[in-house]
Scaffold this active site. Structure first.
Site, PDB file in Angstrom:
ATOM      1  N   ASP A  69      36.334  43.143  33.901  1.00 42.12           N
ATOM      2  CA  ASP A  69      36.174  41.692  33.729  1.00 42.12           C
ATOM      3  C   ASP A  69      35.463  41.107  34.946  1.00 42.12           C
ATOM      4  O   ASP A  69      35.951  41.202  36.072  1.00 42.12           O
ATOM      5  CB  ASP A  69      37.566  41.048  33.587  1.00 42.12           C
ATOM      6  CG  ASP A  69      37.502  39.541  33.412  1.00 42.12           C
ATOM      7  OD1 ASP A  69      37.353  39.079  32.267  1.00 42.12           O
ATOM      8  OD2 ASP A  69      37.608  38.810  34.432  1.00 42.12           O
ATOM      9  N   TYR A  74      31.736  34.824  40.083  1.00 35.85           N
ATOM     10  CA  TYR A  74      32.356  35.723  41.073  1.00 35.85           C
ATOM     11  C   TYR A  74      31.307  36.265  42.060  1.00 35.85           C
ATOM     12  O   TYR A  74      31.663  36.861  43.074  1.00 35.85           O
ATOM     13  CB  TYR A  74      33.075  36.910  40.403  1.00 35.85           C
ATOM     14  CG  TYR A  74      34.179  36.547  39.441  1.00 35.85           C
ATOM     15  CD1 TYR A  74      34.755  35.280  39.446  1.00 35.85           C
ATOM     16  CD2 TYR A  74      34.641  37.468  38.515  1.00 35.85           C
ATOM     17  CE1 TYR A  74      35.763  34.944  38.543  1.00 35.85           C
ATOM     18  CE2 TYR A  74      35.651  37.146  37.617  1.00 35.85           C
ATOM     19  CZ  TYR A  74      36.199  35.874  37.628  1.00 35.85           C
ATOM     20  OH  TYR A  74      37.188  35.567  36.738  1.00 35.85           O
ATOM     21  N   LYS A 103      31.049  36.060  32.147  1.00 38.57           N
ATOM     22  CA  LYS A 103      31.306  34.673  31.735  1.00 38.57           C
ATOM     23  C   LYS A 103      30.203  33.727  32.182  1.00 38.57           C
ATOM     24  O   LYS A 103      29.596  33.915  33.240  1.00 38.57           O
ATOM     25  CB  LYS A 103      32.646  34.190  32.324  1.00 38.57           C
ATOM     26  CG  LYS A 103      33.791  35.173  32.149  1.00 38.57           C
ATOM     27  CD  LYS A 103      35.130  34.631  32.616  1.00 38.57           C
ATOM     28  CE  LYS A 103      36.152  35.741  32.706  1.00 38.57           C
ATOM     29  NZ  LYS A 103      36.114  36.466  33.985  1.00 38.57           N
ATOM     30  N   HIS A 136      33.354  30.170  30.461  1.00 38.29           N
ATOM     31  CA  HIS A 136      34.384  30.323  31.500  1.00 38.29           C
ATOM     32  C   HIS A 136      35.397  29.166  31.481  1.00 38.29           C
ATOM     33  O   HIS A 136      36.594  29.380  31.637  1.00 38.29           O
ATOM     34  CB  HIS A 136      33.707  30.414  32.877  1.00 38.29           C
ATOM     35  CG  HIS A 136      34.503  31.125  33.912  1.00 38.29           C
ATOM     36  ND1 HIS A 136      33.933  31.901  34.883  1.00 38.29           N
ATOM     37  CD2 HIS A 136      35.836  31.179  34.149  1.00 38.29           C
ATOM     38  CE1 HIS A 136      34.884  32.411  35.670  1.00 38.29           C
ATOM     39  NE2 HIS A 136      36.044  31.977  35.235  1.00 38.29           N
TER      40      HIS A 136
HETATM   41  N1  LIG Z   1      38.922  33.249  33.352  1.00 35.16           N
HETATM   42  C1  LIG Z   1      39.335  32.708  34.476  1.00 35.16           C
HETATM   43  O1  LIG Z   1      39.213  31.499  34.664  1.00 35.16           O
HETATM   44  C2  LIG Z   1      39.983  33.570  35.521  1.00 35.16           C
HETATM   45  C3  LIG Z   1      40.675  32.958  36.580  1.00 35.16           C
HETATM   46  C4  LIG Z   1      41.305  33.784  37.520  1.00 35.16           C
HETATM   47  C5  LIG Z   1      41.229  35.166  37.402  1.00 35.16           C
HETATM   48  N2  LIG Z   1      40.522  35.733  36.365  1.00 35.16           N
HETATM   49  C6  LIG Z   1      40.409  37.211  36.239  1.00 35.16           C
HETATM   50  O2  LIG Z   1      41.693  37.781  36.327  1.00 35.16           O
HETATM   51  C7  LIG Z   1      41.712  38.719  37.414  1.00 35.16           C
HETATM   52  C8  LIG Z   1      43.080  38.816  38.041  1.00 35.16           C
HETATM   53  O3  LIG Z   1      43.551  37.585  38.481  1.00 35.16           O
HETATM   54  P1  LIG Z   1      43.879  37.316  40.025  1.00 35.16           P
HETATM   55  O4  LIG Z   1      42.899  38.052  40.866  1.00 35.16           O
HETATM   56  O5  LIG Z   1      44.017  35.868  40.164  1.00 35.16           O
HETATM   57  O6  LIG Z   1      45.359  37.873  40.231  1.00 35.16           O
HETATM   58  P2  LIG Z   1      46.248  39.156  39.975  1.00 35.16           P
HETATM   59  O7  LIG Z   1      45.512  40.296  39.387  1.00 35.16           O
HETATM   60  O8  LIG Z   1      47.449  38.639  39.263  1.00 35.16           O
HETATM   61  O9  LIG Z   1      46.700  39.523  41.471  1.00 35.16           O
HETATM   62  C9  LIG Z   1      45.858  40.145  42.389  1.00 35.16           C
HETATM   63  C10 LIG Z   1      46.655  40.407  43.668  1.00 35.16           C
HETATM   64  O10 LIG Z   1      47.710  41.330  43.396  1.00 35.16           O
HETATM   65  C11 LIG Z   1      47.651  42.443  44.293  1.00 35.16           C
HETATM   66  N3  LIG Z   1      48.068  43.620  43.520  1.00 35.16           N
HETATM   67  C12 LIG Z   1      47.375  44.236  42.534  1.00 35.16           C
HETATM   68  N4  LIG Z   1      48.072  45.252  42.010  1.00 35.16           N
HETATM   69  C13 LIG Z   1      49.246  45.314  42.675  1.00 35.16           C
HETATM   70  C14 LIG Z   1      50.376  46.162  42.582  1.00 35.16           C
HETATM   71  N5  LIG Z   1      50.435  47.151  41.690  1.00 35.16           N
HETATM   72  N6  LIG Z   1      51.404  45.936  43.443  1.00 35.16           N
HETATM   73  C15 LIG Z   1      51.347  44.927  44.354  1.00 35.16           C
HETATM   74  N7  LIG Z   1      50.298  44.095  44.482  1.00 35.16           N
HETATM   75  C16 LIG Z   1      49.248  44.267  43.644  1.00 35.16           C
HETATM   76  C17 LIG Z   1      46.215  42.497  44.732  1.00 35.16           C
HETATM   77  O11 LIG Z   1      46.100  43.079  46.015  1.00 35.16           O
HETATM   78  P3  LIG Z   1      45.240  44.462  46.257  1.00 35.16           P
HETATM   79  O12 LIG Z   1      43.843  44.203  45.771  1.00 35.16           O
HETATM   80  O13 LIG Z   1      45.335  44.671  47.726  1.00 35.16           O
HETATM   81  O14 LIG Z   1      45.948  45.530  45.445  1.00 35.16           O
HETATM   82  C18 LIG Z   1      45.849  41.003  44.790  1.00 35.16           C
HETATM   83  O15 LIG Z   1      46.305  40.430  46.001  1.00 35.16           O
HETATM   84  C19 LIG Z   1      40.611  38.219  38.351  1.00 35.16           C
HETATM   85  O16 LIG Z   1      40.204  39.227  39.238  1.00 35.16           O
HETATM   86  C20 LIG Z   1      39.557  37.818  37.338  1.00 35.16           C
HETATM   87  O17 LIG Z   1      38.864  38.963  36.866  1.00 35.16           O
HETATM   88  C21 LIG Z   1      39.916  34.947  35.430  1.00 35.16           C
END
Ligand SMILES: NC(=O)c1ccc[n+]([C@@H]2O[C@H](COP(=O)([O-])OP(=O)(O)OC[C@H]3O[C@@H](n4cnc5c(N)ncnc54)[C@H](OP(=O)(O)O)[C@@H]3O)[C@@H](O)[C@H]2O)c1
Ligand SMILES: *[C@@H]1O[C@H](CO)[C@@H](O)[C@H](O)[C@H]1NC(C)=O
Length: 327
Positions: A69, A74, A103, A136
């Site tokens: 994704d 980004y 997106k 998006h």
């Molecule tokens: N459509 C939209 O508007 C939108 C908005 C926000 C996000 N997104 C998408 O969703 C994705 C994920 O959302 P997000 O980045 O906000 O948050 P997330 O995936 O919920 O959290 C990421 C965080 O969790 C840590 N982490 C990952 N796996 C882990 C595990 N197994 N144990 C402990 N910690 C862990 C990561 O650190 P490390 O990297 O150090 O492991 C990072 O700090 C984004 O990257 C993006 O692709 C889309």
């Protein structure tokens, strides 16, 4: 004795890619793997650098991910594309085996801007097509970030153009509320296959999720860990990763609490998008297919709901089509 690895190699299988996510069928007949690697880097307390993205995409494909994704905003589509190119060059996968989502950003919402915007993304990714292209946000901005009043119904016509031209296999939306989904479906020819929205234990979105699922719109869950991982917001609500309810389930299934949260989303029929740039956590986040939660355990996690967002774009409250009025 032949080693297990050697026997797997004989049969053309790889031990490294032990965890493969199953696919769901989208409403246009295309198939989408139920776990995607997140490559957005802005929301955690320690944001990844853009250079880490190429490596994390490669590690993810190696660990069995087939869905990536990304998004124009980004600013990492070149690195995502390089990670994919490396994996294909090393024969880990073929392009056809991957599902790539990108997106459209808010300042490209006029119908005639959509196809050129996707072509620009494809150029950066080094791909001929993506599998899924999403609006998006329902909110439109001018290039300077000020509000614009482009109706997302017009934007959707551009999305349909992009699909017709074969630049994307499927089209969908992100951050649309239930009213907006209904209005889009009532006024267009092609139904969105996906609504990508925030879902996690502190924002369970039960009403929106069942509404979308009843309409045949699959829900992708972003920020899937909610506040169980550290965020910039120090006042964030529970649960954290050491919450007794989550730890209890983790001990029962011999998994981490992060895996419990991802499995909770999968057991609700959602497609989580965990972001990690750490090799072990990337592998952990797809090692989810040898257990499942009971209905009661899913219910227990639903009870954490606080209707509080990790991603809360309150700066857009005065913009037309701001989606998050209810919470
Ligand atoms: N459509 C939209 O508007 C939108 C908005 C926000 C996000 N997104 C998408 O969703 C994705 C994920 O959302 P997000 O980045 O906000 O948050 P997330 O995936 O919920 O959290 C990421 C965080 O969790 C840590 N982490 C990952 N796996 C882990 C595990 N197994 N144990 C402990 N910690 C862990 C990561 O650190 P490390 O990297 O150090 O492991 C990072 O700090 C984004 O990257 C993006 O692709 C889309
Ligand atoms: C969705 O957003 C629209 C546009 O801002 C708003 O009028 C509507 O009340 C919202 N619906 C829900 C269910 O939040």
């Amino acid at each position: 004795m032949w080693s297990l690895a050697y026997i797997f190699t004989l049969f053309g299988m790889s031990l490294a890619a032990a965890s493969q996510a199953p696919c769901i069928e989208l409403n246009d007949g295309n198939k989408m793997p139920v776990v995607a690697l997140g490559t957005g880097r802005g929301t955690a307390s320690e944001s990844a650098s853009v250079d880490e993205v190429r490596q994390s995409v490669y590690w993810a494909i190696e660990a069995g991910y087939r869905h990536i994704d990304t998004a124009a905003i980004y600013f990492d589509e070149p690195q995502v594309g390089q990670g994919i190119a490396d994996a294909i060059a090393n024969k880990l996968v073929t392009r056809e085996q991957l599902f790539v989502t990108t997106k459209l950003w808010n300042d490209k919402h006029r119908r005639e801007q959509v196809v050129p915007a996707l072509k620009e993304s494809l150029g950066k990714l080094g791909l001929d097509y993506v599998d899924l292209f999403l609006i998006h946000f329902p909110v439109a901005e001018k290039e300077d970030g000020s509000p614009d009043d482009v109706d997302y119904l017009e934007t959707w016509q551009g999305m349909e153009d992009a699909r017709q031209q074969g630049l994307t296999r499927s089209i969908g939306v992100s951050n649309f509320n239930a009213t907006q989904i209904d209005r889009l479906i009532a006024n267009s020819n092609v139904r969105p296959v996906v609504n990508e929205v925030e879902v996690n234990p502190t924002l369970t979105q039960e009403a929106l999720v069942s509404h979308c699922q009843e309409l045949g719109v699959a829900v992708m869950a972003y920020s899937p860990f909610g506040f169980t991982v550290s965020r910039k917001n120090p006042d964030a609500p529970p649960p954290r990763s050491d919450d007794p309810v989550l730890v209890g389930m983790a001990n029962k299934y011999k998994k981490s609490t992060s895996q419990i949260v991802l499995r909770y989303l999968i057991d609700r029929g959602l497609v989580p998008i965990p972001k990690s740039t750490n090799k072990n956590r990337i592998a952990q986040n797809i090692d989810l297919f040898d257990f499942y939660l009971t209905k009661e355990e899913v219910e227990l996690i639903n009870r954490f709901n606080k209707n509080i967002r990790v991603i809360d774009p309150v700066d857009w409250k005065d913009y037309p089509n701001y989606p998050f009025w209810e919470y």
